[in-house]
Design an enzyme around this catalytic site. Structure first.
Site, PDB file in Angstrom:
ATOM      1  CG  HIS A  46      -1.648  -1.131   1.590  1.00  0.00           C
ATOM      2  ND1 HIS A  46      -3.009  -1.195   1.394  1.00  0.00           N
ATOM      3  CD2 HIS A  46      -1.296  -2.333   2.128  1.00  0.00           C
ATOM      4  CE1 HIS A  46      -3.464  -2.378   1.799  1.00  0.00           C
ATOM      5  NE2 HIS A  46      -2.430  -3.085   2.250  1.00  0.00           N
ATOM      6  CE1 TYR A  47      -2.106   6.021  -2.383  1.00  0.00           C
ATOM      7  CE2 TYR A  47      -0.788   5.376  -4.271  1.00  0.00           C
ATOM      8  CZ  TYR A  47      -1.939   5.909  -3.748  1.00  0.00           C
ATOM      9  OH  TYR A  47      -2.932   6.342  -4.594  1.00  0.00           O
ATOM     10  CB  THR A  48       0.651   6.264   4.098  1.00  0.00           C
ATOM     11  OG1 THR A  48       1.533   7.264   3.555  1.00  0.00           O
ATOM     12  CG2 THR A  48       1.479   5.117   4.687  1.00  0.00           C
ATOM     13  CD  GLU A 111      -0.899   1.355   4.535  1.00  0.00           C
ATOM     14  OE1 GLU A 111      -0.480   2.210   3.723  1.00  0.00           O
ATOM     15  OE2 GLU A 111      -2.093   1.012   4.629  1.00  0.00           O
ATOM     16  CG  HIS A 149      -5.104  -1.786  -1.280  1.00  0.00           C
ATOM     17  ND1 HIS A 149      -5.409  -0.702  -0.474  1.00  0.00           N
ATOM     18  CD2 HIS A 149      -6.063  -2.708  -1.019  1.00  0.00           C
ATOM     19  CE1 HIS A 149      -6.487  -0.976   0.230  1.00  0.00           C
ATOM     20  NE2 HIS A 149      -6.915  -2.177  -0.075  1.00  0.00           N
ATOM     21  CG  ASP A 159      -3.101   1.647  -2.018  1.00  0.00           C
ATOM     22  OD1 ASP A 159      -4.238   1.503  -2.480  1.00  0.00           O
ATOM     23  OD2 ASP A 159      -2.763   1.205  -0.910  1.00  0.00           O
TER      24      ASP A 159
END
Length: 241
Positions: A46-48, A111, A149, A159
């Site tokens: 994921h990215y935040t 993440e 994701h 993401d």
């Protein structure tokens, strides 16, 4: 400092990040047991989409937010662990991969401190690579079990995004390698959907959304209608049985 000394210092920083994988333990209350006796067979990246790693850490540990992940990697390579790998973190949400749902019970979530509109740093990618290798070795997860994701939730999630360097992970056998055939067959949506389904993209999505999700993973620069090269990266991603 001269350029040579700066280069040595940078390489030393990368080594110190990748050689030491003792995460900072920062427990989140947002977790539960994995359901139906499942163990991790996937890693979801994921990215935040937040302004800082600290802000993301606070949210991932906020009981009111009801979200979490197993790990968080900052842009400078710092690594936090919030949920034990044996437990079910709340990072994936609705979606499916290879026809299977409840991805939270089947996966480990990582993440990355990134808004999605800028490159991922060298220190962050180096830490991710080392973490991935450890997780994959520990749980026997193959490269085709490392997904984004957006792969399992096309159209709902985007993401780790177009700036994430999947090919870097593929070169190190930390993600399923794409295959570009020299003479790809004529693009047809029916063939594309079949290949995408066999590669794991089984979540419900119309043609446009599915094409966007596959491109986000393999060809984020591509625009316009389906073309033959959209099929090529999917040809070797079918799981060997």
């Amino acid at each position: 400092m001269d350029l040579r000394a700066a280069g040595i210092q940078a390489r030393s920083a990368v080594r110190s990040t990748t050689e030491s994988l003792v995460p900072i333990w920062h427990p989140s209350p947002n977790f539960g047991p994995r359901r139906d006796g499942l163990e991790p067979s996937l890693v979801v990246i994921h990215y935040t989409a937040m302004d800082s790693a600290e802000a993301a850490l606070e949210r991932l540990c906020d009981p009111a937010a009801e979200v979490s992940a197993h790990y968080l990697i900052a842009g400078d390579g710092r690594l936090w662990q919030m949920v034990r790998e044996e437990d079910r973190a709340w990072h994936a949400g609705a979606g499916e991969w290879r026809g299977q749902k409840d991805i939270n019970s089947r996966s480990i979530g990582i993440e990355l401190d990134n808004r999605g509109d800028h490159p991922f740093s060298e220190l962050q990618m180096a830490a991710l690579e080392n973490l991935l290798q450890d997780i994959m070795d520990r749980w026997g997860i193959a490269p085709d079990g490392v997904i984004g994701h957006s792969d399992m939730a096309p159209g709902r999630k985007f993401d780790p995004g177009a700036r994430f360097d999947w090919q870097r992970l593929e070169r190190k056998k930390l993600a399923q390698q794409r295959s570009f055939g020299e003479n790809p067959q004529a693009a047809a949506m029916q063939s594309f959907r079949a290949l995408a389904h066999d590669a794991g993209f089984t979540a419900e999505a119309d043609d446009e959304v599915l094409l966007a999700a596959v491109r986000l993973r393999y060809r984020p620069w591509a625009k316009g209608p389906l073309e033959p090269t959209d099929l090529s990266p999917l040809r070797n991603t079918i799981r060997r049985t």
